[in-house]
Design a protein around this motif. Structure first.
Motif, mmCIF file in Angstrom:
data_model
loop_
_atom_site.group_PDB
_atom_site.id
_atom_site.type_symbol
_atom_site.label_atom_id
_atom_site.label_comp_id
_atom_site.label_asym_id
_atom_site.label_seq_id
_atom_site.Cartn_x
_atom_site.Cartn_y
_atom_site.Cartn_z
ATOM 1 N N ALA A 73 0.859 -1.187 0.000
ATOM 2 C CA ALA A 73 0.000 0.000 0.000
ATOM 3 C C ALA A 73 0.892 1.233 0.000
ATOM 4 C CB ALA A 73 -0.910 0.004 1.216
ATOM 5 N N THR A 74 0.617 2.171 -0.906
ATOM 6 C CA THR A 74 1.457 3.363 -1.027
ATOM 7 C C THR A 74 0.694 4.669 -0.822
ATOM 8 O OG1 THR A 74 1.121 3.391 -3.425
ATOM 9 C CG2 THR A 74 3.080 2.232 -2.587
ATOM 10 N N SER A 75 -0.631 4.631 -0.904
ATOM 11 C CA SER A 75 -1.401 5.865 -0.711
ATOM 12 C C SER A 75 -2.812 5.524 -0.255
ATOM 13 C CB SER A 75 -1.445 6.698 -1.991
ATOM 14 O OG SER A 75 -2.033 5.972 -3.052
ATOM 15 N N VAL A 76 -3.370 6.414 0.562
ATOM 16 C CA VAL A 76 -4.722 6.202 1.072
ATOM 17 C C VAL A 76 -5.353 7.565 1.343
ATOM 18 C CG1 VAL A 76 -3.916 5.957 3.465
ATOM 19 C CG2 VAL A 76 -6.124 5.013 2.798
ATOM 20 N N SER A 77 -6.632 7.690 1.042
ATOM 21 C CA SER A 77 -7.349 8.925 1.387
ATOM 22 C C SER A 77 -8.849 8.664 1.367
ATOM 23 C CB SER A 77 -7.006 10.067 0.426
ATOM 24 O OG SER A 77 -7.475 9.780 -0.876
ATOM 25 N N TYR A 78 -9.536 9.437 2.187
ATOM 26 C CA TYR A 78 -11.000 9.461 2.168
ATOM 27 C C TYR A 78 -11.432 10.914 2.187
ATOM 28 C CZ TYR A 78 -15.870 9.236 3.350
ATOM 29 O OH TYR A 78 -17.229 9.414 3.321
ATOM 30 N N LYS A 79 -12.279 11.282 1.239
ATOM 31 C CA LYS A 79 -12.806 12.638 1.177
ATOM 32 C C LYS A 79 -14.298 12.571 1.464
ATOM 33 C CE LYS A 79 -13.923 14.932 -2.483
ATOM 34 N NZ LYS A 79 -14.222 15.478 -3.705
ATOM 35 N N PRO A 80 -14.757 13.198 2.548
ATOM 36 C CA PRO A 80 -16.184 13.168 2.878
ATOM 37 C C PRO A 80 -17.024 13.808 1.774
ATOM 38 C CG PRO A 80 -14.905 14.096 4.683
ATOM 39 C CD PRO A 80 -13.982 13.948 3.523
ATOM 40 N N GLY A 81 -18.301 13.471 1.786
ATOM 41 C CA GLY A 81 -19.210 13.940 0.754
ATOM 42 C C GLY A 81 -19.360 15.441 0.680
ATOM 43 N N ASP A 82 -19.462 15.923 -0.529
ATOM 44 C CA ASP A 82 -19.822 17.296 -0.831
ATOM 45 C C ASP A 82 -20.665 17.234 -2.095
ATOM 46 O OD1 ASP A 82 -18.016 16.863 -2.908
ATOM 47 O OD2 ASP A 82 -16.496 18.225 -2.145
ATOM 48 N N LYS A 83 -20.749 18.313 -2.841
ATOM 49 C CA LYS A 83 -21.572 18.281 -4.054
ATOM 50 C C LYS A 83 -21.058 17.267 -5.074
ATOM 51 C CE LYS A 83 -19.081 22.011 -6.188
ATOM 52 N NZ LYS A 83 -18.929 23.360 -6.505
ATOM 53 N N GLY A 85 -19.784 14.331 -4.132
ATOM 54 C CA GLY A 85 -19.830 13.025 -3.499
ATOM 55 C C GLY A 85 -18.592 12.743 -2.673
ATOM 56 N N SER A 86 -18.670 11.680 -1.895
ATOM 57 C CA SER A 86 -17.515 11.258 -1.105
ATOM 58 C C SER A 86 -16.675 10.300 -1.942
ATOM 59 C CB SER A 86 -17.975 10.591 0.190
ATOM 60 O OG SER A 86 -18.749 9.464 -0.106
ATOM 61 N N SER A 87 -15.397 10.176 -1.577
ATOM 62 C CA SER A 87 -14.542 9.266 -2.356
ATOM 63 C C SER A 87 -13.512 8.590 -1.463
ATOM 64 C CB SER A 87 -13.840 10.019 -3.491
ATOM 65 O OG SER A 87 -12.999 11.022 -2.984
ATOM 66 N N TRP A 88 -13.236 7.336 -1.788
ATOM 67 C CA TRP A 88 -12.257 6.491 -1.105
ATOM 68 C C TRP A 88 -11.195 6.121 -2.129
ATOM 69 C CZ3 TRP A 88 -9.868 4.676 2.909
ATOM 70 C CH2 TRP A 88 -9.294 3.410 2.915
ATOM 71 N N HIS A 89 -9.922 6.239 -1.721
ATOM 72 C CA HIS A 89 -8.802 5.879 -2.588
ATOM 73 C C HIS A 89 -7.810 5.044 -1.785
ATOM 74 C CE1 HIS A 89 -5.111 6.197 -4.939
ATOM 75 N NE2 HIS A 89 -4.528 6.533 -3.798
ATOM 76 N N LEU A 90 -7.364 3.950 -2.383
ATOM 77 C CA LEU A 90 -6.334 3.113 -1.788
ATOM 78 C C LEU A 90 -5.416 2.649 -2.917
ATOM 79 C CD1 LEU A 90 -5.263 1.765 0.754
ATOM 80 C CD2 LEU A 90 -6.915 -0.076 0.409
ATOM 81 N N GLY A 91 -4.156 3.117 -2.902
ATOM 82 C CA GLY A 91 -3.206 2.800 -3.964
ATOM 83 C C GLY A 91 -2.182 1.768 -3.526
ATOM 84 N N PHE A 92 -1.796 0.910 -4.451
ATOM 85 C CA PHE A 92 -0.831 -0.165 -4.196
ATOM 86 C C PHE A 92 0.186 -0.254 -5.320
ATOM 87 C CE2 PHE A 92 -4.346 -1.593 -1.644
ATOM 88 C CZ PHE A 92 -3.782 -2.340 -0.621
ATOM 89 N N LEU A 93 1.324 -0.854 -4.991
ATOM 90 C CA LEU A 93 2.236 -1.377 -6.001
ATOM 91 C C LEU A 93 2.127 -2.882 -5.929
ATOM 92 C CD1 LEU A 93 5.506 0.749 -5.816
ATOM 93 C CD2 LEU A 93 3.656 0.867 -7.471
ATOM 94 N N ASP A 94 1.993 -3.518 -7.096
ATOM 95 C CA ASP A 94 1.923 -4.976 -7.117
ATOM 96 C C ASP A 94 3.343 -5.539 -7.051
ATOM 97 O OD1 ASP A 94 3.072 -4.918 -9.681
ATOM 98 O OD2 ASP A 94 1.315 -5.729 -10.689
#
Length: 178
Positions: A73-83, A85-94
């Motif tokens: 896992a190299t990156s992670v974020s959660y952005k709460p909802g606004d106009k 929408g909310s978004s979840w991100h989880l980045g990896f290197l295989d």
């Protein structure tokens, strides 16, 4: 009063400054240790962000479980909802150091997919992974697998090949409702 040429004084000051700075920079480079063999990619622990996102998101937040060795896992974020929408991100290197990301949002699906897949185009191909059917997208930079459900769009995207994207999609789990 004898005058001094301002231009000569400026050049002299610049040369004196360089005479001080260049040796200090050279000394620093030669004698301050730096590990060129150390992996520059920082691995992150995403457990706290995942728990927070699962409490806050209006949809079931997915994360992988049971990925094989070599996934980082190299990156992670959660952005709460606004106009937008909310978004979840989880980045990896295989294991081959290719990028794979899990992206989820309750924003309008079209613009969200276009953005996170780097403008990959929808194909006619689908993939049955577990109990879900995923739509294949292909692009010049990223390929993607997309699953649209009521209230949430899940995208597995990145530079990794189709098998790695499928491996990530198969590993995605959401918590049991309870």
């Amino acid at each position: 009063m004898a005058g001094r040429n301002g231009k000569t004084q400026t050049i002299r000051n610049m040369l004196l400054s360089m005479a001080v700075v260049v040796p200090v920079a050279g000394f620093s480079y030669l004698f301050i240790p730096h590990d060129e063999k150390k992996d520059p990619i920082r691995t992150v622990n995403y457990r706290v962000e995942l728990d927070t996102a699962r409490r806050a998101a209006p949809y079931a937040v997915a994360a992988p479980e049971g990925l094989g060795d070599g996934w980082r896992a190299t990156s992670v974020s959660y952005k709460p909802g606004d106009k937008e929408g909310s978004s979840w991100h989880l980045g990896f290197l295989d294991p081959q150091r290719q990028y794979v990301a899990v992206e989820q949002s309750d924003a309008p699906a079209g613009p969200f997919i276009d953005n996170v897949s780097q403008r990959a185009e929808k194909t006619h191909a689908t993939e049955k992974i577990g109990d879900s059917v995923w739509q294949r997208y292909e692009g010049p930079k990223y390929d993607a697998l997309v699953r649209r459900e009521s209230g949430v769009t899940t995208v597995v995207t990145g530079t990794a090949g189709a098998e790695r994207l499928k491996e990530m999609a198969a590993a995605l789990k959401v918590p049991a409702k309870g």
